[in-house]
Design a protein around this motif. Structure first.
Motif, PDB file in Angstrom:
ATOM      1  N   HIS A 246       0.834  -1.339  -0.132  1.00 25.38           N
ATOM      2  CA  HIS A 246       0.016  -0.138  -0.073  1.00 25.38           C
ATOM      3  C   HIS A 246       0.775   1.233   0.071  1.00 25.38           C
ATOM      4  O   HIS A 246       0.252   2.315   0.178  1.00 25.38           O
ATOM      5  N   ASN A 247       2.068   1.226  -0.232  1.00 24.13           N
ATOM      6  CA  ASN A 247       3.118   2.441  -0.241  1.00 24.13           C
ATOM      7  C   ASN A 247       2.949   3.154   1.128  1.00 24.13           C
ATOM      8  O   ASN A 247       2.623   4.313   1.260  1.00 24.13           O
ATOM      9  N   ARG A 248       2.910   2.471   2.118  1.00 15.58           N
ATOM     10  CA  ARG A 248       2.786   3.074   3.507  1.00 15.58           C
ATOM     11  C   ARG A 248       4.089   3.267   4.386  1.00 15.58           C
ATOM     12  O   ARG A 248       4.815   2.403   4.260  1.00 15.58           O
ATOM     13  N   LEU A 249       3.798   4.299   5.307  1.00 20.04           N
ATOM     14  CA  LEU A 249       4.907   4.693   6.187  1.00 20.04           C
ATOM     15  C   LEU A 249       4.460   3.998   7.487  1.00 20.04           C
ATOM     16  O   LEU A 249       3.457   4.561   8.037  1.00 20.04           O
ATOM     17  N   PHE A 250       5.048   3.099   7.873  1.00 18.52           N
ATOM     18  CA  PHE A 250       4.803   2.415   9.259  1.00 18.52           C
ATOM     19  C   PHE A 250       5.826   3.067  10.445  1.00 18.52           C
ATOM     20  O   PHE A 250       7.096   2.883  10.331  1.00 18.52           O
ATOM     21  N   PHE A 251       5.187   3.601  11.690  1.00 19.43           N
ATOM     22  CA  PHE A 251       6.228   3.813  12.961  1.00 19.43           C
ATOM     23  C   PHE A 251       5.872   2.513  13.606  1.00 19.43           C
ATOM     24  O   PHE A 251       4.364   2.289  13.980  1.00 19.43           O
ATOM     25  N   ILE A 252       6.714   1.769  13.980  1.00 13.15           N
ATOM     26  CA  ILE A 252       6.559   0.614  14.959  1.00 13.15           C
ATOM     27  C   ILE A 252       7.555   0.656  16.130  1.00 13.15           C
ATOM     28  O   ILE A 252       8.821   0.970  16.192  1.00 13.15           O
ATOM     29  N   GLU A 253       6.788   0.814  17.499  1.00  9.92           N
ATOM     30  CA  GLU A 253       7.006   1.093  18.626  1.00  9.92           C
ATOM     31  C   GLU A 253       7.552  -0.216  19.212  1.00  9.92           C
ATOM     32  O   GLU A 253       6.730  -1.091  19.238  1.00  9.92           O
ATOM     33  N   VAL A 254       8.815  -0.204  19.809  1.00 12.10           N
ATOM     34  CA  VAL A 254       9.512  -1.544  20.379  1.00 12.10           C
ATOM     35  C   VAL A 254       9.819  -1.036  21.884  1.00 12.10           C
ATOM     36  O   VAL A 254       9.659   0.122  22.245  1.00 12.10           O
TER      37      VAL A 254
ATOM     38  N   ALA B 103      15.511  -1.840  19.545  1.00 14.16           N
ATOM     39  CA  ALA B 103      15.383  -1.143  18.451  1.00 14.16           C
ATOM     40  C   ALA B 103      16.562  -1.132  17.276  1.00 14.16           C
ATOM     41  O   ALA B 103      16.179  -1.255  16.051  1.00 14.16           O
ATOM     42  N   VAL B 104      17.695  -1.080  17.742  1.00 11.54           N
ATOM     43  CA  VAL B 104      19.000  -1.075  16.923  1.00 11.54           C
ATOM     44  C   VAL B 104      19.126  -2.376  16.058  1.00 11.54           C
ATOM     45  O   VAL B 104      19.207  -2.485  14.946  1.00 11.54           O
ATOM     46  N   TYR B 105      19.182  -3.163  17.121  1.00 10.23           N
ATOM     47  CA  TYR B 105      19.325  -4.647  16.350  1.00 10.23           C
ATOM     48  C   TYR B 105      18.279  -5.170  15.407  1.00 10.23           C
ATOM     49  O   TYR B 105      18.346  -5.495  14.380  1.00 10.23           O
ATOM     50  N   SER B 106      16.959  -4.779  15.921  1.00 10.06           N
ATOM     51  CA  SER B 106      15.647  -5.311  14.937  1.00 10.06           C
ATOM     52  C   SER B 106      15.789  -4.430  13.785  1.00 10.06           C
ATOM     53  O   SER B 106      15.547  -4.895  12.728  1.00 10.06           O
TER      54      SER B 106
END
Length: 324
Positions: A161-169, A178-181
């Motif tokens: 869908h040409n989307r921008l996802f913000f993923i909180e870990v 966050a860095v490793y993943s």
């Protein structure tokens, strides 16, 4: 050193059961008697203590969570709570403790051990990998693999869908997950508590990838990032770029704590479990056992709780290079 108690405290982490198993079976190997303490320090206060044997820990090495349960204990922070815990230790004739947990667990162990001159060795068990004195903590590898698997699935939708996802870990104070993943999952940007490089860097990164017409964009955000929540970031990106991006937010939450421990976590937990008991037998006390540069390291509780592990600048540099 004939009777050793073992407990898990604070947040659970995959691999804790493997560590419990190793502690119990090492005690049996050395003709010592292991005791399981339920609900962490709370169980120590309530005398929820049970004798264990090799059979008590069968078929648990592959299980997430902790069979001894875990809890945070406000009562253990009080003089009355510690006094009750000490009475129960004497009643059960315990000669030493192995505590599995993180910063709060070791802080409690340090205060108690010094107050009553009682031998305690700690095992670092936390998915955040935020304990000084060891390269990796039990649970970190499993948590990172859980995040990467989830992010890989999110990218399928982002690409479609040409989307921008913000993923909180997870990572209130440390951005290791966050860095490793982020590197492993190929994110465009990684935001962590240790480095506040400003929202402008995120804007520059998004503008750069926009010119290349990338079909998907993923931003991994540690929950303790100084730029605000993932929803704040989403709003600011919309203000900056208007309708150029269709944005979505995913918060992975406690799914990162669960699941079967990875091979790496099972081996690490087994190794540290054995070393914790052997450390007590050798007279170690007020220390955490860890692995640094593939070698065993015993770190004073005070240093383990007061110092923070440093984020590897080389990893951050690599992340910047390969995210273009």
């Amino acid at each position: 050193m004939e009777r050793i108690g073992v407990l898990t405290s604070g947040g659970d982490a995959p691999g804790m059961n493997a560590a419990i198993r190793a502690v119990v079976r090492t005690c049996v190997y050395y003709d010592m008697i292991p005791y399981g303490i339920y609900q962490g320090y709370e169980g120590l206060i309530k005398n929820d203590i049970e004798k264990m044997d090799a059979g008590s820990v069968k078929h648990i090495i592959h299980q997430g969570g902790t069979i001894l349960k875990s809890a945070r204990s406000d009562a253990f922070k009080t003089e009355a709570g510690m006094e009750q815990a000490w009475e129960n230790i004497q009643e059960n004739n315990l000669d030493g403790l192995v505590v599995i947990g993180g910063d709060g667990t070791f802080t409690g162990a340090m205060r108690f051990g010094q107050k009553y001159d009682f031998p305690i060795v700690g095992i670092p068990g936390t998915i955040d990998n935020d304990i000084y004195g060891t390269d990796f903590t039990i649970g970190f590898d499993t948590a990172v693999n859980t995040v990467v698997e989830a992010v890989d699935k999110i990218r399928d939708t982002a690409t479609s869908h040409n989307r921008l996802f913000f993923i909180e870990v997870m990572g209130r104070d440390a951005g290791f997950i966050a860095v490793y993943s982020g590197i492993a999952a190929g994110s465009e940007e990684i935001l962590i508590p240790e480095e506040d490089r400003g929202i402008e860097k995120l804007f520059d990164s998004l503008a750069r990838t926009s010119k290349r017409n990338k079909s998907s964009r993923l931003v991994i955000v540690a929950e303790g990032d100084k730029n605000g929540s993932v929803y704040d970031l989403e709003d600011r990106v919309k203000e900056e770029f208007g309708d150029r991006y269709e944005t979505k937010v995913t918060i992975l939450g406690h799914v990162q704590r669960g699941g079967r421990p990875s091979c790496t976590d099972r081996v690490l937990a087994s190794r540290l479990g054995v070393l914790s008991v052997e450390g007590l037998r050798e007279g170690k006390r007020d220390v955490m056992v860890g692995i640094r540069d593939r070698s065993v390291r015993y770190t004073d509780f005070e240093k383990a709780t007061k110092q923070n592990p440093k984020m590897d600048d080389e990893l951050l540099r690599i992340a910047d290079i390969i995210s273009i």
